[in-house]
Design a protein around this motif. Sequence first.
Motif, mmCIF file in Angstrom:
data_model
loop_
_atom_site.group_PDB
_atom_site.id
_atom_site.type_symbol
_atom_site.label_atom_id
_atom_site.label_comp_id
_atom_site.label_asym_id
_atom_site.label_seq_id
_atom_site.Cartn_x
_atom_site.Cartn_y
_atom_site.Cartn_z
ATOM 1 N N ALA A 87 0.530 0.394 5.899
ATOM 2 C CA ALA A 87 0.488 1.823 6.223
ATOM 3 C C ALA A 87 0.652 2.666 4.963
ATOM 4 O O ALA A 87 -0.015 3.705 4.808
ATOM 5 C CB ALA A 87 1.584 2.151 7.238
ATOM 6 N N GLU A 88 1.531 2.239 4.055
ATOM 7 C CA GLU A 88 1.750 2.978 2.808
ATOM 8 C C GLU A 88 0.503 2.955 1.931
ATOM 9 O O GLU A 88 0.117 3.974 1.342
ATOM 10 C CB GLU A 88 2.929 2.365 2.055
ATOM 11 C CG GLU A 88 3.269 3.040 0.737
ATOM 12 C CD GLU A 88 3.744 4.471 0.908
ATOM 13 O OE1 GLU A 88 3.699 5.228 -0.085
ATOM 14 O OE2 GLU A 88 4.153 4.845 2.030
ATOM 15 N N GLU A 89 -0.140 1.781 1.851
ATOM 16 C CA GLU A 89 -1.368 1.676 1.069
ATOM 17 C C GLU A 89 -2.477 2.545 1.677
ATOM 18 O O GLU A 89 -3.246 3.180 0.952
ATOM 19 C CB GLU A 89 -1.820 0.219 1.006
ATOM 20 C CG GLU A 89 -0.920 -0.653 0.139
ATOM 21 C CD GLU A 89 -1.333 -2.107 0.174
ATOM 22 O OE1 GLU A 89 -2.316 -2.431 0.891
ATOM 23 O OE2 GLU A 89 -0.681 -2.931 -0.495
ATOM 24 N N GLU A 90 -2.548 2.570 3.006
ATOM 25 C CA GLU A 90 -3.540 3.404 3.669
ATOM 26 C C GLU A 90 -3.276 4.885 3.409
ATOM 27 O O GLU A 90 -4.201 5.666 3.187
ATOM 28 C CB GLU A 90 -3.533 3.113 5.175
ATOM 29 C CG GLU A 90 -4.529 3.913 5.991
ATOM 30 C CD GLU A 90 -5.979 3.566 5.684
ATOM 31 O OE1 GLU A 90 -6.861 4.332 6.113
ATOM 32 O OE2 GLU A 90 -6.226 2.544 5.014
ATOM 33 N N ARG A 91 -1.974 5.262 3.423
ATOM 34 C CA ARG A 91 -1.616 6.657 3.144
ATOM 35 C C ARG A 91 -2.005 7.044 1.719
ATOM 36 O O ARG A 91 -2.573 8.122 1.483
ATOM 37 C CB ARG A 91 -0.113 6.863 3.347
ATOM 38 C CG ARG A 91 0.344 8.315 3.226
ATOM 39 C CD ARG A 91 1.854 8.409 3.207
ATOM 40 N NE ARG A 91 2.406 7.763 2.015
ATOM 41 C CZ ARG A 91 2.394 8.324 0.806
ATOM 42 N NH1 ARG A 91 1.863 9.533 0.623
ATOM 43 N NH2 ARG A 91 2.928 7.695 -0.218
ATOM 44 N N LYS A 92 -1.735 6.159 0.765
ATOM 45 C CA LYS A 92 -2.079 6.437 -0.633
ATOM 46 C C LYS A 92 -3.590 6.523 -0.812
ATOM 47 O O LYS A 92 -4.097 7.361 -1.558
ATOM 48 C CB LYS A 92 -1.512 5.343 -1.532
ATOM 49 C CG LYS A 92 0.006 5.393 -1.684
ATOM 50 C CD LYS A 92 0.481 4.278 -2.597
ATOM 51 C CE LYS A 92 2.000 4.325 -2.764
ATOM 52 N NZ LYS A 92 2.488 3.226 -3.647
ATOM 53 N N ARG A 93 -4.310 5.651 -0.115
ATOM 54 C CA ARG A 93 -5.768 5.678 -0.223
ATOM 55 C C ARG A 93 -6.345 6.989 0.300
ATOM 56 O O ARG A 93 -7.210 7.599 -0.332
ATOM 57 C CB ARG A 93 -6.369 4.502 0.561
ATOM 58 C CG ARG A 93 -7.881 4.348 0.419
ATOM 59 C CD ARG A 93 -8.407 3.282 1.357
ATOM 60 N NE ARG A 93 -8.226 3.661 2.751
ATOM 61 C CZ ARG A 93 -9.036 4.499 3.400
ATOM 62 N NH1 ARG A 93 -10.048 5.077 2.758
ATOM 63 N NH2 ARG A 93 -8.817 4.797 4.660
ATOM 64 N N GLU A 143 7.453 -5.548 7.688
ATOM 65 C CA GLU A 143 7.330 -5.193 6.276
ATOM 66 C C GLU A 143 5.859 -5.155 5.864
ATOM 67 O O GLU A 143 5.431 -4.247 5.129
ATOM 68 C CB GLU A 143 8.087 -6.206 5.420
ATOM 69 C CG GLU A 143 8.062 -5.942 3.926
ATOM 70 C CD GLU A 143 8.755 -4.647 3.528
ATOM 71 O OE1 GLU A 143 8.518 -4.176 2.407
ATOM 72 O OE2 GLU A 143 9.522 -4.102 4.356
ATOM 73 N N GLU A 144 5.074 -6.113 6.348
ATOM 74 C CA GLU A 144 3.645 -6.114 6.039
ATOM 75 C C GLU A 144 2.969 -4.876 6.629
ATOM 76 O O GLU A 144 2.111 -4.262 5.982
ATOM 77 C CB GLU A 144 2.991 -7.388 6.595
ATOM 78 C CG GLU A 144 3.327 -8.645 5.811
ATOM 79 C CD GLU A 144 2.592 -9.862 6.353
ATOM 80 O OE1 GLU A 144 1.993 -9.766 7.449
ATOM 81 O OE2 GLU A 144 2.615 -10.910 5.691
ATOM 82 N N ARG A 163 4.413 -2.021 7.249
ATOM 83 C CA ARG A 163 4.861 -0.839 6.485
ATOM 84 C C ARG A 163 4.082 -0.708 5.187
ATOM 85 O O ARG A 163 3.616 0.367 4.820
ATOM 86 C CB ARG A 163 6.352 -0.952 6.194
ATOM 87 C CG ARG A 163 6.947 0.291 5.526
ATOM 88 C CD ARG A 163 8.342 0.021 5.016
ATOM 89 N NE ARG A 163 8.339 -0.980 3.957
ATOM 90 C CZ ARG A 163 7.977 -0.726 2.702
ATOM 91 N NH1 ARG A 163 7.565 0.488 2.355
ATOM 92 N NH2 ARG A 163 8.020 -1.669 1.801
ATOM 93 N N LYS A 164 3.897 -1.840 4.473
ATOM 94 C CA LYS A 164 3.152 -1.814 3.217
ATOM 95 C C LYS A 164 1.698 -1.434 3.452
ATOM 96 O O LYS A 164 1.104 -0.686 2.669
ATOM 97 C CB LYS A 164 3.238 -3.176 2.536
ATOM 98 C CG LYS A 164 4.605 -3.485 1.948
ATOM 99 C CD LYS A 164 4.601 -4.841 1.258
ATOM 100 C CE LYS A 164 5.958 -5.145 0.640
ATOM 101 N NZ LYS A 164 5.970 -6.479 -0.020
#
Length: 431
Positions: A250-256, A244-245, A247-248
């Motif tokens: 990776a999601e934050e990196e994608r948004k950045r 889960e950490e 995934r989060k």
Amino acid sequence: MRRFLTLLLIAFVTATAGYDTAYAKKARTSKTVRQERRETGKKIERTRSQIKDNGAKVRNQLADLDRLQADIKVSNAEISRLNGSIDSLRRAAGVLTDSVAANTRRVEQLQASYASSLRTIRSQRQIASSTAYLFSSRTFTEARKRMRYLKELNEWQKEKANELLEASRLLEIQKEKLDSTRTRLSAGLASLRKHKSQLHAMQSDANTLVVKLKRQGKQLEKELAQQQAKAKRLDRELNRIIEEEARKAAEEERKRKAAEEAARRKQQETAARPGTPSKPAPTQPAPTPSKPAASSFAKSKGKLPMPVSGSAVIVSEFGRHAHESLNRVEIQNNGIDIETTPGSYATAVYPGVVSMVIVMDGYHNVVLVRHGAYLTVYAGLSELKVRKGQDVKAGQALGLIFSDPSDGNRTRLHFEVRHEKNKLDPGEWLR
């Protein structure tokens, strides 16, 4: 007719007696049914309690066996160290004994030689004083020769006296070293005998426990299965949290990256419009270093402190391995189990951030501390001293380790080191 009436009477009495017996039996069953149910319930509860007590007994005996085996390992290591030290001391004592004997002979020879020389000199000079010997010269040249001779003789006597004194001093030093070495050797042998006696007692206790545990049979198998199931549940939960950490992150990196790309396109569109003055590209702020970097943690391999504030004994090691004493029993441990003194705290082995705090059946509270791509896990805490997201320093208390009142306040911490989901041997990381 009378005979017929007699037979009829007998049949009636017999039938009445059978009816009374059946009625009495029926009446007794209905009257005592609740009591019998209560008795049955009590028996079931006693059986359950006995099974529970047997399980606790087996669990405590397994813990006792683990501690005994850990103590036996420590004792064997100490005995090996003492044997090596004793062998070294024996060799040193042998060398010193030979040196003392050689120097004793040398001192005796020097003493004899010096005494013989003095006797010869005195007989040659007929015990005359140096002044008389000098003034008895017939010529000045002879007087000078005698003066030089007296000077050389005096220097030779001083040299021999100093040589004898130095040899005697060295002999005394060697004798003191030999006495000290023999004292240390005697103390080492006494300590070795003590450790061997303790080892024998521990091995005897361990053998007794093994016999008791083997008699438990199914209860032992059940307890071991429960321990392995508990470890698997913790492993699954840790893997879930780490995933889960990831995934989060990776999601934050994608948004950045998406935000950066949108800003770049907007800047290009603005720059492409006619008459729009060009503006220098905004400077990007320097990235803040991560706390602490994974490379820094990796360099600490073999240097990390024990994760407990009190004394520490590793009672269960990492990985899959056969049980020390129980045949056909395999243990799978994703970390190590450390037994310590009641009242001890789990302490962070390295600076990091508390990434998660969870409650797990059989482990009470579990704290995860992240060190870049590495994590350390501290399971078995009764009271917490930190919260999720908190920065921690090396040596900082994370929580009070649970002491089991049903097992003589036995205090154990389960400790793991991971590189994300990859489980590492904590024994290779601790100093």
